[in-house]
Design a protein around this motif. Structure first.
Motif, PDB file in Angstrom:
ATOM      1  N   SER A  50       0.851  -1.193   0.000  1.00  0.00           N
ATOM      2  CA  SER A  50       0.000   0.000   0.000  1.00  0.00           C
ATOM      3  C   SER A  50       0.891   1.249   0.000  1.00  0.00           C
ATOM      4  CB  SER A  50      -0.885   0.006   1.245  1.00  0.00           C
ATOM      5  OG  SER A  50      -0.088   0.294   2.381  1.00  0.00           O
ATOM      6  N   GLY A  51       0.259   2.408  -0.230  1.00  0.00           N
ATOM      7  CA  GLY A  51       1.013   3.657  -0.210  1.00  0.00           C
ATOM      8  C   GLY A  51       1.720   3.876   1.129  1.00  0.00           C
ATOM      9  N   GLY A  52       0.987   3.644   2.215  1.00  0.00           N
ATOM     10  CA  GLY A  52       1.581   3.824   3.545  1.00  0.00           C
ATOM     11  C   GLY A  52       2.744   2.876   3.772  1.00  0.00           C
ATOM     12  N   GLU A  53       2.571   1.634   3.295  1.00  0.00           N
ATOM     13  CA  GLU A  53       3.659   0.650   3.452  1.00  0.00           C
ATOM     14  C   GLU A  53       4.868   1.044   2.608  1.00  0.00           C
ATOM     15  OE1 GLU A  53       0.725  -3.171   4.364  1.00  0.00           O
ATOM     16  OE2 GLU A  53       1.399  -2.768   2.318  1.00  0.00           O
ATOM     17  N   GLN A  54       4.600   1.539   1.403  1.00  0.00           N
ATOM     18  CA  GLN A  54       5.727   1.982   0.561  1.00  0.00           C
ATOM     19  C   GLN A  54       6.492   3.122   1.231  1.00  0.00           C
ATOM     20  OE1 GLN A  54       5.144   2.331  -3.775  1.00  0.00           O
ATOM     21  NE2 GLN A  54       3.107   1.510  -3.432  1.00  0.00           N
ATOM     22  N   GLN A  55       5.747   4.045   1.832  1.00  0.00           N
ATOM     23  CA  GLN A  55       6.435   5.157   2.491  1.00  0.00           C
ATOM     24  C   GLN A  55       7.222   4.672   3.710  1.00  0.00           C
ATOM     25  OE1 GLN A  55       7.881   7.587   1.631  1.00  0.00           O
ATOM     26  NE2 GLN A  55       6.577   9.406   1.708  1.00  0.00           N
ATOM     27  N   ARG A  56       6.720   3.666   4.411  1.00  0.00           N
ATOM     28  CA  ARG A  56       7.467   3.095   5.540  1.00  0.00           C
ATOM     29  C   ARG A  56       8.793   2.510   5.049  1.00  0.00           C
ATOM     30  NH1 ARG A  56       3.801   1.504  10.076  1.00  0.00           N
ATOM     31  NH2 ARG A  56       1.874   2.639   9.665  1.00  0.00           N
ATOM     32  N   VAL A  57       8.733   1.801   3.923  1.00  0.00           N
ATOM     33  CA  VAL A  57       9.966   1.234   3.351  1.00  0.00           C
ATOM     34  C   VAL A  57      10.913   2.374   2.935  1.00  0.00           C
ATOM     35  CG1 VAL A  57      10.926  -0.163   1.484  1.00  0.00           C
ATOM     36  CG2 VAL A  57       8.796  -0.867   2.589  1.00  0.00           C
ATOM     37  N   ALA A  58      10.348   3.421   2.333  1.00  0.00           N
ATOM     38  CA  ALA A  58      11.183   4.554   1.901  1.00  0.00           C
ATOM     39  C   ALA A  58      11.852   5.227   3.096  1.00  0.00           C
ATOM     40  CB  ALA A  58      10.332   5.560   1.120  1.00  0.00           C
ATOM     41  N   ILE A  59      11.147   5.287   4.231  1.00  0.00           N
ATOM     42  CA  ILE A  59      11.738   5.860   5.450  1.00  0.00           C
ATOM     43  C   ILE A  59      12.889   4.969   5.928  1.00  0.00           C
ATOM     44  CG2 ILE A  59      11.288   6.322   7.894  1.00  0.00           C
ATOM     45  CD1 ILE A  59       8.380   7.155   6.954  1.00  0.00           C
ATOM     46  N   ALA A  60      12.652   3.651   5.934  1.00  0.00           N
ATOM     47  CA  ALA A  60      13.720   2.720   6.350  1.00  0.00           C
ATOM     48  C   ALA A  60      14.926   2.859   5.421  1.00  0.00           C
ATOM     49  CB  ALA A  60      13.188   1.285   6.335  1.00  0.00           C
ATOM     50  N   ARG A  61      14.678   2.979   4.134  1.00  0.00           N
ATOM     51  CA  ARG A  61      15.787   3.141   3.170  1.00  0.00           C
ATOM     52  C   ARG A  61      16.544   4.441   3.436  1.00  0.00           C
ATOM     53  NH1 ARG A  61      14.411   3.906  -3.080  1.00  0.00           N
ATOM     54  NH2 ARG A  61      13.418   5.733  -2.151  1.00  0.00           N
ATOM     55  N   ALA A  62      15.809   5.519   3.704  1.00  0.00           N
ATOM     56  CA  ALA A  62      16.457   6.812   3.943  1.00  0.00           C
ATOM     57  C   ALA A  62      17.350   6.770   5.178  1.00  0.00           C
ATOM     58  CB  ALA A  62      15.399   7.898   4.084  1.00  0.00           C
ATOM     59  N   LEU A  63      17.002   5.897   6.135  1.00  0.00           N
ATOM     60  CA  LEU A  63      17.760   5.838   7.388  1.00  0.00           C
ATOM     61  C   LEU A  63      18.782   4.704   7.399  1.00  0.00           C
ATOM     62  CD1 LEU A  63      14.811   6.547   9.857  1.00  0.00           C
ATOM     63  CD2 LEU A  63      16.688   8.099   9.250  1.00  0.00           C
ATOM     64  N   ALA A  64      18.905   3.983   6.283  1.00  0.00           N
ATOM     65  CA  ALA A  64      19.732   2.766   6.265  1.00  0.00           C
ATOM     66  C   ALA A  64      21.178   3.026   6.676  1.00  0.00           C
ATOM     67  CB  ALA A  64      19.686   2.127   4.878  1.00  0.00           C
ATOM     68  N   LEU A  65      21.758   4.107   6.212  1.00  0.00           N
ATOM     69  CA  LEU A  65      23.166   4.381   6.515  1.00  0.00           C
ATOM     70  C   LEU A  65      23.306   5.305   7.730  1.00  0.00           C
ATOM     71  CD1 LEU A  65      24.668   4.734   2.907  1.00  0.00           C
ATOM     72  CD2 LEU A  65      24.655   2.743   4.407  1.00  0.00           C
ATOM     73  N   THR A  66      22.240   5.379   8.546  1.00  0.00           N
ATOM     74  CA  THR A  66      22.223   6.163   9.799  1.00  0.00           C
ATOM     75  C   THR A  66      22.701   7.605   9.559  1.00  0.00           C
ATOM     76  OG1 THR A  66      22.926   4.069  10.791  1.00  0.00           O
ATOM     77  CG2 THR A  66      22.649   5.928  12.277  1.00  0.00           C
ATOM     78  N   PRO A  67      22.011   8.323   8.665  1.00  0.00           N
ATOM     79  CA  PRO A  67      22.421   9.708   8.386  1.00  0.00           C
ATOM     80  C   PRO A  67      22.088  10.611   9.578  1.00  0.00           C
ATOM     81  CG  PRO A  67      20.331   9.269   7.319  1.00  0.00           C
ATOM     82  CD  PRO A  67      20.783   7.967   7.921  1.00  0.00           C
ATOM     83  N   PRO A  68      22.842  11.697   9.764  1.00  0.00           N
ATOM     84  CA  PRO A  68      22.494  12.643  10.833  1.00  0.00           C
ATOM     85  C   PRO A  68      21.334  13.563  10.464  1.00  0.00           C
ATOM     86  CG  PRO A  68      24.545  13.293   9.758  1.00  0.00           C
ATOM     87  CD  PRO A  68      24.139  11.994   9.131  1.00  0.00           C
ATOM     88  N   LEU A  69      20.939  13.559   9.178  1.00  0.00           N
ATOM     89  CA  LEU A  69      19.876  14.473   8.730  1.00  0.00           C
ATOM     90  C   LEU A  69      18.948  13.750   7.772  1.00  0.00           C
ATOM     91  CD1 LEU A  69      18.640  17.342   8.384  1.00  0.00           C
ATOM     92  CD2 LEU A  69      20.284  17.705   6.526  1.00  0.00           C
ATOM     93  N   LEU A  70      17.645  13.943   8.002  1.00  0.00           N
ATOM     94  CA  LEU A  70      16.649  13.441   7.059  1.00  0.00           C
ATOM     95  C   LEU A  70      15.830  14.620   6.543  1.00  0.00           C
ATOM     96  CD1 LEU A  70      14.840  10.120   7.341  1.00  0.00           C
ATOM     97  CD2 LEU A  70      13.506  12.088   6.673  1.00  0.00           C
ATOM     98  N   LEU A  71      15.706  14.720   5.228  1.00  0.00           N
ATOM     99  CA  LEU A  71      14.901  15.771   4.598  1.00  0.00           C
ATOM    100  C   LEU A  71      13.678  15.112   3.979  1.00  0.00           C
ATOM    101  CD1 LEU A  71      17.783  17.729   2.784  1.00  0.00           C
ATOM    102  CD2 LEU A  71      16.704  18.280   4.983  1.00  0.00           C
ATOM    103  N   ALA A  72      12.496  15.574   4.376  1.00  0.00           N
ATOM    104  CA  ALA A  72      11.261  14.917   3.931  1.00  0.00           C
ATOM    105  C   ALA A  72      10.341  15.960   3.301  1.00  0.00           C
ATOM    106  CB  ALA A  72      10.572  14.241   5.111  1.00  0.00           C
ATOM    107  N   ASP A  73       9.930  15.697   2.048  1.00  0.00           N
ATOM    108  CA  ASP A  73       9.058  16.629   1.322  1.00  0.00           C
ATOM    109  C   ASP A  73       7.656  16.037   1.248  1.00  0.00           C
ATOM    110  OD1 ASP A  73       8.019  18.625  -0.210  1.00  0.00           O
ATOM    111  OD2 ASP A  73       9.496  18.484  -1.816  1.00  0.00           O
ATOM    112  N   GLU A  74       6.753  16.576   2.027  1.00  0.00           N
ATOM    113  CA  GLU A  74       5.352  16.091   2.071  1.00  0.00           C
ATOM    114  C   GLU A  74       5.296  14.565   2.205  1.00  0.00           C
ATOM    115  OE1 GLU A  74       2.615  17.674   2.288  1.00  0.00           O
ATOM    116  OE2 GLU A  74       2.915  19.678   1.468  1.00  0.00           O
TER     117      GLU A  74
END
Ligand code: ATP
Length: 226
Positions: A147-171
């Motif tokens: 689902s859309g919500g599940e895809q966004q959850r995966v995208a969040i996990a991907r964005a945090l995979a390398l433990t970045p100090p900053l996350l930028l999220a557009d809508e």
């Protein structure tokens, strides 16, 4: 250019940023400071330049004037390769439209940043992230099977995979219904907190913005508030 602030307390600083697009001045003197681990919402009318500002912070676009300081260094003068390396290792990006790789499973999408960085994927860490965002039972599914919500959850996990100090999220919750948006934002905020990641989130939703520590309003070509 070196900046006198300690690196770890002030990962991102924007100084007197100005940007025009299509002959129109979007903003002319935008400044902000983001502390380590801090969560900041940027709101403002449609077309005020919120996404453009986020792109400048990501190094996806360059400003007409002013500086974007990343851990004390002005990234405005970095090469495209330096910018790409910074984004890969230090800046997680989450967009309204998810942008998962369609031919990779959820797990493979989360492992992808490791491969792009020339590293062996930390499978246990990626699984922990998928659990943290609530899709541990769907790791073998392809994006079209989520689902859309599940895809966004995966995208969040991907964005945090390398433990970045900053996350930028557009809508990040812009495509989701209200309940789903609330849940995905909870996941996003929890995951950032667990990883000590600072967050800048562009949103139209006052409700979503109210859940972050600070809120700035891009209005009349300036950032106001908070
Ligand atoms: N490449 C471009 N060339 C010309 N104008 C552009 C370009 N990209 C964006 N714009 C314009 O710049 C303005 C700001 O766009 P931006 O996407 O940053 O606004 P926004 O505040 O994020 O809007 P929204 O809330 O609707 O997403 C808009 O008027 C848009 O049409």
């Amino acid at each position: 250019m070196q900046h006198p602030q300690p690196l770890n307390n002030l990962p991102l600083e924007v100084q007197h940023l100005g940007k025009s697009l299509g002959g129109a001045q979007l903003f002319s003197d935008v400044s902000l400071q983001l502390q380590a681990g801090e969560t900041l919402a940027v709101v403002g009318e449609s077309g005020s330049g919120k996404s453009t500002l986020l792109h400048l912070m990501a190094g996806l676009d360059s400003a007409d004037s002013g500086d974007v300081l990343w851990q004390g260094e002005n990234i405005q003068h970095w090469s495209a390769n330096q910018q790409a390396a910074r984004r890969l290792e230090h800046v997680g990006l989450v967009f309204q439209a998810y942008y998962l790789m369609p031919h990779l499973t959820a797990r493979q999408n989360v492992e992808l940043p490791f491969l792009l960085a020339g590293k062996t994927p930390d499978e246990a860490h990626c699984m922990r992230l998928l659990e943290l965002v609530g899709v541990a039972d769907k790791t073998s599914r392809y994006p079209r099977e989520l689902s859309g919500g599940e895809q966004q959850r995966v995208a969040i996990a991907r964005a945090l995979a390398l433990t970045p100090p900053l996350l930028l999220a557009d809508e990040p919750t812009g495509n989701l219904d209200e309940d789903n948006a609330d849940n995905v934002l909870t996941v996003l905020l929890d995951a950032c907190k667990q990883q000590g990641c600072a967050l800048v989130m562009v949103t139209h939703s006052e409700r979503a913005a109210g859940r972050l520590q600070r809120k700035l309003n891009l209005t009349q070509h300036r950032l106001a508030g908070g």
